[in-house]
Design a protein around this motif. Structure first.
Motif, mmCIF file in Angstrom:
data_model
loop_
_atom_site.group_PDB
_atom_site.id
_atom_site.type_symbol
_atom_site.label_atom_id
_atom_site.label_comp_id
_atom_site.label_asym_id
_atom_site.label_seq_id
_atom_site.Cartn_x
_atom_site.Cartn_y
_atom_site.Cartn_z
ATOM 1 N N VAL A 6 0.891 -1.163 0.000
ATOM 2 C CA VAL A 6 0.000 0.000 0.000
ATOM 3 C C VAL A 6 0.923 1.205 0.000
ATOM 4 N N LEU A 28 -3.444 2.291 -3.907
ATOM 5 C CA LEU A 28 -4.260 3.283 -3.188
ATOM 6 C C LEU A 28 -3.752 4.713 -3.245
ATOM 7 N N HIS A 80 -14.257 0.155 4.254
ATOM 8 C CA HIS A 80 -14.440 -1.161 3.617
ATOM 9 C C HIS A 80 -13.957 -2.280 4.529
ATOM 10 N N ASP A 120 -11.823 -5.768 3.858
ATOM 11 C CA ASP A 120 -10.961 -6.219 2.764
ATOM 12 C C ASP A 120 -11.590 -7.369 1.976
ATOM 13 N N LEU A 128 -0.993 -5.117 8.757
ATOM 14 C CA LEU A 128 -0.416 -3.983 8.029
ATOM 15 C C LEU A 128 0.762 -3.435 8.825
ATOM 16 N N THR A 169 -5.406 5.822 9.977
ATOM 17 C CA THR A 169 -6.350 4.762 9.616
ATOM 18 C C THR A 169 -7.387 4.607 10.731
ATOM 19 N N SER A 206 -10.963 0.425 -2.533
ATOM 20 C CA SER A 206 -11.384 1.470 -1.591
ATOM 21 C C SER A 206 -10.865 2.847 -1.980
ATOM 22 N N TRP A 263 -0.187 6.618 12.807
ATOM 23 C CA TRP A 263 0.891 5.644 12.616
ATOM 24 C C TRP A 263 2.265 6.175 13.019
ATOM 25 N N TRP A 296 -5.921 -6.767 12.143
ATOM 26 C CA TRP A 296 -7.371 -6.616 12.348
ATOM 27 C C TRP A 296 -8.132 -7.868 11.972
ATOM 28 N N HIS A 351 -12.506 -0.528 7.794
ATOM 29 C CA HIS A 351 -11.496 0.500 8.022
ATOM 30 C C HIS A 351 -11.490 1.503 6.865
ATOM 31 N N ARG A 387 -8.978 5.185 5.416
ATOM 32 C CA ARG A 387 -7.719 5.915 5.617
ATOM 33 C C ARG A 387 -7.852 7.345 5.133
ATOM 34 N N ARG A 440 4.679 7.220 1.654
ATOM 35 C CA ARG A 440 4.054 6.303 2.632
ATOM 36 C C ARG A 440 4.177 4.895 2.057
ATOM 37 N N ARG A 467 1.424 -5.358 3.575
ATOM 38 C CA ARG A 467 0.252 -6.039 4.148
ATOM 39 C C ARG A 467 0.253 -7.524 3.805
HETATM 40 C C1 SIN Z 1 -6.119 -0.581 3.486
HETATM 41 O O1 SIN Z 1 -7.218 -0.113 3.250
HETATM 42 O O2 SIN Z 1 -5.912 -1.789 3.531
HETATM 43 C C2 SIN Z 1 -4.964 0.378 3.714
HETATM 44 C C3 SIN Z 1 -5.112 1.163 4.951
HETATM 45 C C4 SIN Z 1 -3.996 2.164 5.093
HETATM 46 O O3 SIN Z 1 -3.347 2.524 4.093
HETATM 47 O O4 SIN Z 1 -3.776 2.612 6.212
#
Ligand code: SIN
Length: 282
Positions: free
Chosen positions: A84, A97, A105, A107, A120, A132, A165, A241, A249, A256, A258, A267, A271
Protein backbone atom coordinates in the motif's frame (compact mmCIF):
# COMPACT_ATOMS: atom_id res chain seq x y z
CA UNK A 1 3.47 -8.56 27.62
CA UNK A 2 0.60 -6.17 28.41
CA UNK A 3 -2.77 -5.67 26.68
CA UNK A 4 -3.94 -2.05 26.91
CA UNK A 5 -7.52 -1.60 25.66
CA UNK A 6 -8.20 1.61 23.73
CA UNK A 7 -11.30 2.34 25.82
CA UNK A 8 -13.24 2.69 22.55
CA UNK A 9 -15.60 0.24 20.83
CA UNK A 10 -12.60 -1.77 19.60
CA UNK A 11 -8.81 -1.81 19.64
CA UNK A 12 -5.97 -2.52 22.04
CA UNK A 13 -2.24 -1.91 22.09
CA UNK A 14 0.01 -4.82 22.99
CA UNK A 15 3.17 -3.66 24.74
CA UNK A 16 6.33 -5.52 25.67
CA UNK A 17 6.55 -7.96 22.79
CA UNK A 18 8.98 -8.45 19.90
CA UNK A 19 6.99 -10.14 17.15
CA UNK A 20 10.15 -11.78 15.78
CA UNK A 21 10.35 -14.05 18.79
CA UNK A 22 7.07 -14.79 20.47
CA UNK A 23 6.57 -17.94 22.50
CA UNK A 24 3.54 -20.24 22.32
CA UNK A 25 1.85 -18.86 25.47
CA UNK A 26 2.38 -15.27 24.24
CA UNK A 27 0.81 -16.15 20.92
CA UNK A 28 -2.20 -17.61 22.74
CA UNK A 29 -2.64 -14.32 24.64
CA UNK A 30 -2.29 -12.32 21.42
CA UNK A 31 -4.90 -14.52 19.73
CA UNK A 32 -7.34 -14.11 22.66
CA UNK A 33 -6.77 -10.33 22.70
CA UNK A 34 -7.37 -10.19 18.95
CA UNK A 35 -10.77 -11.90 19.29
CA UNK A 36 -11.66 -9.68 22.27
CA UNK A 37 -10.55 -6.33 20.80
CA UNK A 38 -10.77 -6.92 17.01
CA UNK A 39 -7.77 -4.66 16.25
CA UNK A 40 -4.32 -4.97 17.84
CA UNK A 41 -1.54 -2.39 17.58
CA UNK A 42 2.09 -3.38 18.20
CA UNK A 43 4.45 -0.40 18.22
CA UNK A 44 8.23 -0.31 17.71
CA UNK A 45 8.65 -3.50 15.68
CA UNK A 46 11.65 -4.12 13.42
CA UNK A 47 10.45 -6.66 10.90
CA UNK A 48 11.82 -7.88 7.61
CA UNK A 49 9.32 -9.13 5.04
CA UNK A 50 10.21 -12.67 6.15
CA UNK A 51 9.41 -11.77 9.79
CA UNK A 52 6.11 -10.22 8.73
CA UNK A 53 5.19 -13.38 6.83
CA UNK A 54 6.29 -15.66 9.69
CA UNK A 55 4.19 -13.74 12.27
CA UNK A 56 1.16 -13.64 9.93
CA UNK A 57 1.43 -17.40 9.26
CA UNK A 58 0.88 -18.15 12.94
CA UNK A 59 -2.78 -17.17 12.33
CA UNK A 60 -3.19 -19.51 9.36
CA UNK A 61 -2.47 -19.97 5.68
CA UNK A 62 -1.79 -16.71 3.81
CA UNK A 63 -3.55 -15.35 0.74
CA UNK A 64 -1.54 -14.39 -2.31
CA UNK A 65 -1.71 -10.61 -2.66
CA UNK A 66 -4.42 -9.37 -5.06
CA UNK A 67 -3.27 -7.85 -8.32
CA UNK A 68 -2.81 -4.10 -7.88
CA UNK A 69 -4.66 -1.61 -10.06
CA UNK A 70 -1.39 -1.13 -11.96
CA UNK A 71 -1.35 -4.81 -12.93
CA UNK A 72 1.63 -5.54 -10.65
CA UNK A 73 1.22 -8.39 -8.26
CA UNK A 74 3.66 -8.51 -5.39
CA UNK A 75 6.98 -7.82 -3.80
CA UNK A 76 9.64 -9.77 -5.68
CA UNK A 77 9.97 -13.21 -4.07
CA UNK A 78 7.08 -12.63 -1.64
CA UNK A 79 3.72 -13.20 -3.36
CA UNK A 80 1.97 -12.92 0.03
CA UNK A 81 2.89 -9.24 0.45
CA UNK A 82 0.66 -6.48 -0.88
CA UNK A 83 2.13 -2.99 -0.99
CA UNK A 84 0.00 0.00 0.00
CA UNK A 85 1.91 3.05 -1.19
CA UNK A 86 1.85 6.28 -3.17
CA UNK A 87 5.55 6.00 -4.12
CA UNK A 88 6.37 5.99 -7.83
CA UNK A 89 9.64 4.40 -9.01
CA UNK A 90 10.80 4.46 -12.64
CA UNK A 91 7.45 5.96 -13.61
CA UNK A 92 5.43 3.14 -12.02
CA UNK A 93 3.60 3.09 -8.66
CA UNK A 94 5.14 0.47 -6.35
CA UNK A 95 1.83 -0.09 -4.53
CA UNK A 96 -1.89 0.55 -4.32
CA UNK A 97 -4.26 3.28 -3.19
CA UNK A 98 -2.09 6.32 -3.96
CA UNK A 99 -2.26 9.27 -1.53
CA UNK A 100 -6.02 9.80 -1.57
CA UNK A 101 -8.64 8.84 0.96
CA UNK A 102 -9.47 5.12 1.16
CA UNK A 103 -13.18 4.75 1.87
CA UNK A 104 -14.68 2.51 4.55
CA UNK A 105 -14.44 -1.16 3.62
CA UNK A 106 -13.86 -4.72 4.73
CA UNK A 107 -10.96 -6.22 2.76
CA UNK A 108 -12.01 -8.24 -0.30
CA UNK A 109 -15.58 -8.81 0.88
CA UNK A 110 -16.52 -9.19 -2.79
CA UNK A 111 -15.08 -12.72 -2.59
CA UNK A 112 -16.99 -15.80 -1.43
CA UNK A 113 -14.61 -16.24 1.50
CA UNK A 114 -12.88 -12.93 2.28
CA UNK A 115 -9.67 -13.03 4.38
CA UNK A 116 -10.21 -13.54 8.11
CA UNK A 117 -7.46 -11.14 9.08
CA UNK A 118 -5.16 -8.50 7.67
CA UNK A 119 -1.76 -7.42 8.97
CA UNK A 120 -0.42 -3.98 8.03
CA UNK A 121 3.15 -2.91 8.81
CA UNK A 122 4.39 0.70 8.53
CA UNK A 123 7.76 1.14 6.77
CA UNK A 124 7.67 4.81 5.69
CA UNK A 125 5.17 7.50 6.68
CA UNK A 126 4.29 11.06 5.66
CA UNK A 127 4.83 13.79 8.29
CA UNK A 128 1.05 14.04 8.68
CA UNK A 129 -2.15 12.50 7.33
CA UNK A 130 -2.71 8.88 6.32
CA UNK A 131 -4.29 7.96 9.69
CA UNK A 132 -6.35 4.76 9.62
CA UNK A 133 -9.79 4.42 11.25
CA UNK A 134 -11.41 1.16 12.30
CA UNK A 135 -15.02 0.52 13.18
CA UNK A 136 -16.59 -2.33 15.10
CA UNK A 137 -19.36 -4.09 13.22
CA UNK A 138 -20.42 -5.77 16.49
CA UNK A 139 -21.02 -2.33 17.99
CA UNK A 140 -22.71 -1.19 14.77
CA UNK A 141 -25.16 -4.10 14.98
CA UNK A 142 -25.77 -3.61 18.69
CA UNK A 143 -26.50 0.10 18.17
CA UNK A 144 -29.37 -0.53 15.71
CA UNK A 145 -32.93 -0.05 16.98
CA UNK A 146 -34.70 -3.42 17.50
CA UNK A 147 -37.19 -2.75 14.72
CA UNK A 148 -34.41 -2.10 12.21
CA UNK A 149 -32.46 -5.16 13.38
CA UNK A 150 -35.52 -7.37 12.85
CA UNK A 151 -35.92 -5.99 9.33
CA UNK A 152 -32.41 -7.20 8.40
CA UNK A 153 -32.96 -10.86 9.22
CA UNK A 154 -32.59 -12.96 6.07
CA UNK A 155 -31.56 -10.00 3.86
CA UNK A 156 -28.45 -10.39 1.71
CA UNK A 157 -26.21 -7.64 0.40
CA UNK A 158 -24.11 -7.45 -2.75
CA UNK A 159 -20.46 -6.48 -2.09
CA UNK A 160 -19.19 -4.80 -5.25
CA UNK A 161 -16.09 -6.14 -7.00
CA UNK A 162 -15.62 -3.24 -9.42
CA UNK A 163 -13.73 -0.67 -7.34
CA UNK A 164 -11.12 -0.82 -4.61
CA UNK A 165 -11.38 1.47 -1.59
CA UNK A 166 -9.33 4.18 -3.32
CA UNK A 167 -11.93 4.33 -6.12
CA UNK A 168 -9.64 2.58 -8.63
CA UNK A 169 -11.16 0.01 -11.00
CA UNK A 170 -9.88 -3.46 -10.12
CA UNK A 171 -7.75 -5.34 -12.59
CA UNK A 172 -10.06 -7.22 -14.99
CA UNK A 173 -13.19 -5.16 -14.08
CA UNK A 174 -15.11 -2.65 -16.19
CA UNK A 175 -16.15 0.63 -14.57
CA UNK A 176 -19.84 0.74 -13.67
CA UNK A 177 -22.00 2.59 -11.17
CA UNK A 178 -25.04 0.39 -11.57
CA UNK A 179 -25.55 -1.49 -8.28
CA UNK A 180 -28.11 -3.82 -9.88
CA UNK A 181 -25.71 -5.12 -12.50
CA UNK A 182 -22.22 -4.58 -11.11
CA UNK A 183 -20.21 -7.74 -10.37
CA UNK A 184 -19.97 -8.83 -6.74
CA UNK A 185 -20.82 -11.40 -4.14
CA UNK A 186 -23.91 -11.59 -1.91
CA UNK A 187 -23.45 -12.14 1.83
CA UNK A 188 -25.95 -12.00 4.71
CA UNK A 189 -26.40 -8.45 6.05
CA UNK A 190 -26.17 -9.81 9.58
CA UNK A 191 -23.50 -12.43 10.18
CA UNK A 192 -22.35 -14.49 13.14
CA UNK A 193 -18.64 -14.47 13.92
CA UNK A 194 -17.47 -18.08 13.59
CA UNK A 195 -15.22 -17.92 16.67
CA UNK A 196 -16.88 -15.47 19.11
CA UNK A 197 -20.44 -16.32 17.97
CA UNK A 198 -21.28 -12.58 18.23
CA UNK A 199 -23.70 -11.04 15.73
CA UNK A 200 -22.43 -8.26 13.47
CA UNK A 201 -23.55 -5.99 10.67
CA UNK A 202 -21.71 -6.97 7.48
CA UNK A 203 -21.62 -3.98 5.12
CA UNK A 204 -18.31 -4.40 3.26
CA UNK A 205 -18.36 -1.17 1.27
CA UNK A 206 -20.95 1.38 0.20
CA UNK A 207 -20.28 1.89 -3.53
CA UNK A 208 -22.51 -0.28 -5.74
CA UNK A 209 -23.90 -2.13 -2.71
CA UNK A 210 -27.37 -3.57 -3.25
CA UNK A 211 -29.80 -5.45 -1.00
CA UNK A 212 -31.34 -8.33 -2.93
CA UNK A 213 -35.10 -8.26 -3.39
CA UNK A 214 -35.56 -4.52 -2.76
CA UNK A 215 -36.05 -1.84 -5.37
CA UNK A 216 -32.90 0.19 -5.91
CA UNK A 217 -34.34 3.19 -4.07
CA UNK A 218 -35.47 1.03 -1.10
CA UNK A 219 -32.03 -0.56 -1.00
CA UNK A 220 -30.26 2.81 -1.13
CA UNK A 221 -32.43 4.24 1.68
CA UNK A 222 -31.89 1.23 3.95
CA UNK A 223 -28.14 1.19 3.27
CA UNK A 224 -27.84 4.93 4.00
CA UNK A 225 -29.61 4.36 7.31
CA UNK A 226 -27.36 1.40 8.25
CA UNK A 227 -24.19 3.26 7.28
CA UNK A 228 -25.22 6.21 9.44
CA UNK A 229 -25.10 3.87 12.47
CA UNK A 230 -21.98 1.94 11.48
CA UNK A 231 -19.59 4.85 11.10
CA UNK A 232 -20.64 6.83 14.18
CA UNK A 233 -17.90 8.02 16.49
CA UNK A 234 -19.07 5.49 19.13
CA UNK A 235 -18.12 2.57 16.82
CA UNK A 236 -14.69 3.89 15.79
CA UNK A 237 -11.03 3.88 16.94
CA UNK A 238 -8.25 5.49 14.94
CA UNK A 239 -4.49 5.11 14.68
CA UNK A 240 -1.88 7.79 14.07
CA UNK A 241 0.89 5.64 12.62
CA UNK A 242 4.54 5.51 13.66
CA UNK A 243 7.24 3.71 11.66
CA UNK A 244 7.53 0.15 13.01
CA UNK A 245 3.81 -0.11 13.90
CA UNK A 246 2.10 -3.35 13.05
CA UNK A 247 -1.70 -3.52 13.10
CA UNK A 248 -3.63 -6.77 12.98
CA UNK A 249 -7.37 -6.62 12.35
CA UNK A 250 -10.17 -9.12 12.39
CA UNK A 251 -11.53 -8.63 8.90
CA UNK A 252 -14.72 -10.56 9.72
CA UNK A 253 -16.12 -7.97 12.15
CA UNK A 254 -14.52 -4.63 11.27
CA UNK A 255 -14.26 -2.05 8.50
CA UNK A 256 -11.50 0.50 8.02
CA UNK A 257 -10.77 3.70 6.12
CA UNK A 258 -7.72 5.91 5.62
CA UNK A 259 -7.23 9.69 5.48
CA UNK A 260 -5.58 11.27 2.48
CA UNK A 261 -2.06 12.68 2.80
CA UNK A 262 0.30 14.96 0.89
CA UNK A 263 1.07 13.20 -2.39
CA UNK A 264 4.61 14.60 -2.47
CA UNK A 265 5.52 12.71 0.72
CA UNK A 266 6.18 8.96 0.93
CA UNK A 267 4.05 6.30 2.63
CA UNK A 268 4.96 2.61 2.33
CA UNK A 269 3.03 -0.14 4.12
CA UNK A 270 3.35 -3.91 3.63
CA UNK A 271 0.25 -6.04 4.15
CA UNK A 272 -0.42 -9.75 4.49
CA UNK A 273 -3.79 -11.47 4.73
CA UNK A 274 -4.86 -14.70 6.38
CA UNK A 275 -7.20 -17.03 4.49
CA UNK A 276 -10.64 -17.67 5.86
CA UNK A 277 -11.84 -21.14 6.73
CA UNK A 278 -15.52 -20.20 6.47
CA UNK A 279 -17.52 -17.82 4.30
CA UNK A 280 -19.63 -15.16 6.09
CA UNK A 281 -22.81 -16.81 7.43
CA UNK A 282 -25.89 -15.65 9.26
C1 SIN B 1 -6.12 -0.58 3.49
O1 SIN B 1 -7.22 -0.11 3.25
O2 SIN B 1 -5.91 -1.79 3.53
C2 SIN B 1 -4.96 0.38 3.71
C3 SIN B 1 -5.11 1.16 4.95
C4 SIN B 1 -4.00 2.16 5.09
O3 SIN B 1 -3.35 2.52 4.09
O4 SIN B 1 -3.78 2.61 6.21
Amino acid sequence: MEVIPSGKALGAEIQGVDLRQIRAHEFESIYRAWLDHQILLFRGQQLTDEDLIAFSRRFGELEFAPIQETGRRFVEGHPEIYVVSNVVENGEPIGSLGAGEANWHTDMSYLEDPPRASVLYALELPPEGGDTYFCSMYRAYESLPDKLRRRLARLTLKHDATYNSGGYVRQGSVATDDPLNSPGRYHPLVCTHPETQRRLLYLGRRRNAYIRGLTLSESEALLDELWSYATRETCVWHIVWEVGDLVLWDNRCTMHRRDRFDASSRRIMHRTQIKNDACPTA
